[in-house]
Design an enzyme around this catalytic site. Structure first.
Site, PDB file in Angstrom:
ATOM      1  N   LEU A  56      58.386  73.580  22.169  1.00 24.92           N
ATOM      2  CA  LEU A  56      59.730  73.440  22.199  1.00 24.92           C
ATOM      3  C   LEU A  56      60.153  71.925  23.446  1.00 24.92           C
ATOM      4  CD1 LEU A  56      60.254  77.394  21.892  1.00 24.92           C
ATOM      5  CD2 LEU A  56      61.566  75.519  20.178  1.00 24.92           C
ATOM      6  N   LYS A  92      59.934  69.531  23.760  1.00 24.09           N
ATOM      7  CA  LYS A  92      59.311  67.893  24.410  1.00 24.09           C
ATOM      8  C   LYS A  92      59.096  67.923  25.621  1.00 24.09           C
ATOM      9  CE  LYS A  92      57.414  66.647  19.648  1.00 24.09           C
ATOM     10  NZ  LYS A  92      57.694  67.601  19.567  1.00 24.09           N
ATOM     11  N   LYS A  99      60.737  68.938  27.797  1.00 21.04           N
ATOM     12  CA  LYS A  99      61.963  68.597  28.968  1.00 21.04           C
ATOM     13  C   LYS A  99      61.813  70.305  29.719  1.00 21.04           C
ATOM     14  CE  LYS A  99      66.826  70.169  28.269  1.00 21.04           C
ATOM     15  NZ  LYS A  99      66.724  69.998  30.481  1.00 21.04           N
ATOM     16  N   LYS A 144      56.010  79.883  28.309  1.00 16.61           N
ATOM     17  CA  LYS A 144      56.075  78.752  29.211  1.00 16.61           C
ATOM     18  C   LYS A 144      54.390  78.596  29.651  1.00 16.61           C
ATOM     19  CE  LYS A 144      59.423  76.807  31.955  1.00 16.61           C
ATOM     20  NZ  LYS A 144      60.372  75.890  32.757  1.00 16.61           N
ATOM     21  N   ASP A 179      72.747  75.974  39.531  1.00 14.19           N
ATOM     22  CA  ASP A 179      72.541  75.159  38.535  1.00 14.19           C
ATOM     23  C   ASP A 179      73.283  74.844  37.038  1.00 14.19           C
ATOM     24  OD1 ASP A 179      69.701  72.837  38.330  1.00 14.19           O
ATOM     25  OD2 ASP A 179      72.186  72.394  38.813  1.00 14.19           O
ATOM     26  N   LYS A 210      74.996  73.217  34.130  1.00 19.01           N
ATOM     27  CA  LYS A 210      75.304  72.262  33.643  1.00 19.01           C
ATOM     28  C   LYS A 210      74.804  72.864  32.037  1.00 19.01           C
ATOM     29  CE  LYS A 210      71.117  69.914  35.630  1.00 19.01           C
ATOM     30  NZ  LYS A 210      71.254  69.228  36.635  1.00 19.01           N
ATOM     31  N   ASN A 269      71.458  73.423  31.145  1.00 18.04           N
ATOM     32  CA  ASN A 269      70.201  74.778  31.372  1.00 18.04           C
ATOM     33  C   ASN A 269      70.916  75.414  31.009  1.00 18.04           C
ATOM     34  OD1 ASN A 269      69.522  73.275  33.219  1.00 18.04           O
ATOM     35  ND2 ASN A 269      70.117  74.251  35.191  1.00 18.04           N
ATOM     36  N   ASP A 303      67.168  79.897  33.194  1.00 17.05           N
ATOM     37  CA  ASP A 303      66.300  79.786  34.483  1.00 17.05           C
ATOM     38  C   ASP A 303      66.659  78.262  35.622  1.00 17.05           C
ATOM     39  OD1 ASP A 303      63.457  78.051  36.003  1.00 17.05           O
ATOM     40  OD2 ASP A 303      64.532  80.033  37.059  1.00 17.05           O
ATOM     41  N   THR A 311      72.396  64.782  38.058  1.00 18.23           N
ATOM     42  CA  THR A 311      73.765  64.455  37.682  1.00 18.23           C
ATOM     43  C   THR A 311      74.437  65.344  39.379  1.00 18.23           C
ATOM     44  OG1 THR A 311      75.773  65.083  36.884  1.00 18.23           O
ATOM     45  CG2 THR A 311      73.540  65.980  36.167  1.00 18.23           C
TER      46      THR A 311
HETATM   47  C1  AK6 Z   1      64.292  82.851  31.617  1.00 18.98           C
HETATM   48  O1  AK6 Z   1      64.544  81.500  31.258  1.00 18.98           O
HETATM   49  C2  AK6 Z   1      63.436  81.083  32.247  1.00 18.98           C
HETATM   50  C3  AK6 Z   1      62.668  82.264  33.860  1.00 18.98           C
HETATM   51  C4  AK6 Z   1      61.685  81.246  34.230  1.00 18.98           C
HETATM   52  C5  AK6 Z   1      61.872  80.151  33.901  1.00 18.98           C
HETATM   53  C6  AK6 Z   1      60.297  79.063  34.868  1.00 18.98           C
HETATM   54  O2  AK6 Z   1      60.042  78.260  34.402  1.00 18.98           O
HETATM   55  N1  AK6 Z   1      60.377  80.192  36.471  1.00 18.98           N
HETATM   56  C7  AK6 Z   1      59.455  78.936  36.988  1.00 18.98           C
HETATM   57  C8  AK6 Z   1      59.575  78.087  37.541  1.00 18.98           C
HETATM   58  C9  AK6 Z   1      58.102  77.737  38.733  1.00 18.98           C
HETATM   59  C10 AK6 Z   1      57.267  78.457  38.794  1.00 18.98           C
HETATM   60  C11 AK6 Z   1      57.348  79.962  38.350  1.00 18.98           C
HETATM   61  C12 AK6 Z   1      58.518  80.526  37.619  1.00 18.98           C
HETATM   62  C13 AK6 Z   1      61.580  79.088  33.166  1.00 18.98           C
HETATM   63  C14 AK6 Z   1      62.982  79.676  32.264  1.00 18.98           C
HETATM   64  N2  AK6 Z   1      63.765  79.302  30.886  1.00 18.98           N
HETATM   65  C15 AK6 Z   1      63.724  78.203  30.623  1.00 18.98           C
HETATM   66  O3  AK6 Z   1      61.983  77.325  30.810  1.00 18.98           O
HETATM   67  C16 AK6 Z   1      64.219  77.364  30.353  1.00 18.98           C
HETATM   68  C17 AK6 Z   1      64.413  78.002  28.488  1.00 18.98           C
HETATM   69  S1  AK6 Z   1      62.124  77.259  27.839  1.00 18.98           S
HETATM   70  C18 AK6 Z   1      62.604  78.306  26.228  1.00 18.98           C
HETATM   71  C19 AK6 Z   1      63.056  78.242  25.185  1.00 18.98           C
HETATM   72  C20 AK6 Z   1      64.207  79.058  24.804  1.00 18.98           C
HETATM   73  N3  AK6 Z   1      64.175  78.715  23.974  1.00 18.98           N
HETATM   74  C21 AK6 Z   1      64.376  77.727  22.899  1.00 18.98           C
HETATM   75  N4  AK6 Z   1      65.258  77.285  22.110  1.00 18.98           N
HETATM   76  C22 AK6 Z   1      64.723  75.439  22.209  1.00 18.98           C
HETATM   77  C23 AK6 Z   1      64.448  74.754  23.029  1.00 18.98           C
HETATM   78  C24 AK6 Z   1      64.150  76.561  23.993  1.00 18.98           C
HETATM   79  C25 AK6 Z   1      63.379  76.680  24.631  1.00 18.98           C
END
Ligand code: AK6
Length: 276
Positions: free
Chosen positions: A20, A22, A24, A43, A138, A140, A143, A156, A174
């Site tokens: 999902l 790609k 990003k 993830k 953050d 925008k 996000n 997140d 940005t």
């Molecule tokens: C609640 O959300 C999140 C909570 C935590 C984290 C995170 O990375 N935490 C972290 C970072 C570093 C160290 C430890 C913890 C990330 C997110 N959210 C995303 O990453 C964006 C959507 S990714 C999923 C998703 C869904 N639905 C979609 N539809 C199309 C694409 C798509 C993509």
């Protein structure tokens, strides 16, 4: 669903589908939980990529704990997490219509009824977060994700824990969405509060209706225009929408329209059925 009860998860539980976003979002895959058939997003974070030691792992755990306890229709769910020696896996809600900024680019700008519904949902999500003393910082289009029923899913990207690399990202990312109190060099870290999200919501409202950010310019000019709240709202924007934008893009954080007042604003009431 199966994912709601606190359970232990492991990779074998999931049938891995397409990537999902790609790259990003880092490595995120559409997956199906085998027993329930539940579709969600997985993830993958590499521990090696997270700064080692100095309690970052603890910080990460704290962030994940905070996010796992959030339950709001306009906030992307974090159902659970697990890890193996090298990786941390996050089980996230899948947003069926994907990234808001892509929908915005495709439509170039949203009709006022749709923009008002999105703003009302954002205000509702922010009220929920602010009550828990979480500042998003953050906001925008990049996000924000959108569900199958056109519902906003705030995600997140740097909640609560203010990881240093996040701030660098903001510096190279940005400036468009940053409020004046965060771009002034002196007061960057200490004197801002949840009212920064009100400014960003004003920028978002403008971008929904106009198709570009209010202070979009060269970095130097953007900086200067933010510091002066120097923007022009095109004539095709309705008087009510203009009124709301002008009440959010206010230099003094204490004078910005409060979230509760946004929900009662004429522009929102005109387009949103109460308690929708
Ligand atoms: C609640 O959300 C999140 C909570 C935590 C984290 C995170 O990375 N935490 C972290 C970072 C570093 C160290 C430890 C913890 C990330 C997110 N959210 C995303 O990453 C964006 C959507 S990714 C999923 C998703 C869904 N639905 C979609 N539809 C199309 C694409 C798509 C993509």
């Amino acid at each position: 669903t199966l994912l709601d009860e606190p359970r232990t998860f492991h990779l074998g539980m999931f049938e891995i589908g397409k990537p999902l976003g790609k790259g990003k979002f880092g490595r995120v895959y559409l997956v199906k939980e085998r027993t329930s058939g539940f579709i969600c997003a997985l993830k993958v974070l590499y521990k090696s990529e997270l700064q080692q030691g100095s309690g970052v792992e603890k910080q990460v755990r704290r962030e994940i704990e905070i996010q796992s306890n959030l339950r709001h229709p306009n906030i992307l769910r974090l159902f659970g997490h697990f890890h193996d020696p090298k990786r941390i896996f996050l089980i996230l809600e899948f947003a069926g219509q994907g990234e808001l900024y892509k929908l915005l680019r495709k439509e170039s700008r949203f009709p006022e009824w749709k923009a008002a519904q999105y703003v009302a949902q954002m205000a509702s999500a922010l009220q929920y977060l602010h009550r828990k003393h979480i500042i998003h910082r953050d906001i925008k289009p990049e996000n924000i994700l959108v569900g199958v029923h056109d519902e906003i899913k705030l995600s997140d990207f740097g909640w609560s824990v203010h990881t240093p690399n996040r701030r660098r990202a903001t510096l190279c990312g940005t400036l468009d969405y940053l409020p004046p109190e965060m771009i002034k060099s002196g007061s960057r870290d200490n004197t801002y509060d949840e009212k920064v999200d009100l400014w960003s919501l004003g920028v978002l409202t403008y971008e929904f209706l106009v198709g570009e950010a209010p202070f979009e310019d060269t970095p130097v000019m953007t900086h200067r225009r933010i510091a002066r709240a120097d923007m022009t709202i095109p004539p095709f924007v309705s008087a009510e929408a203009r009124d709301l934008i002008k009440k959010l893009l206010v230099l003094d954080p204490d004078k910005r329209l409060a979230l509760e007042a946004i929900q009662e604003h004429p522009w929102i009431l005109k387009h949103c059925v109460k308690g929708e």
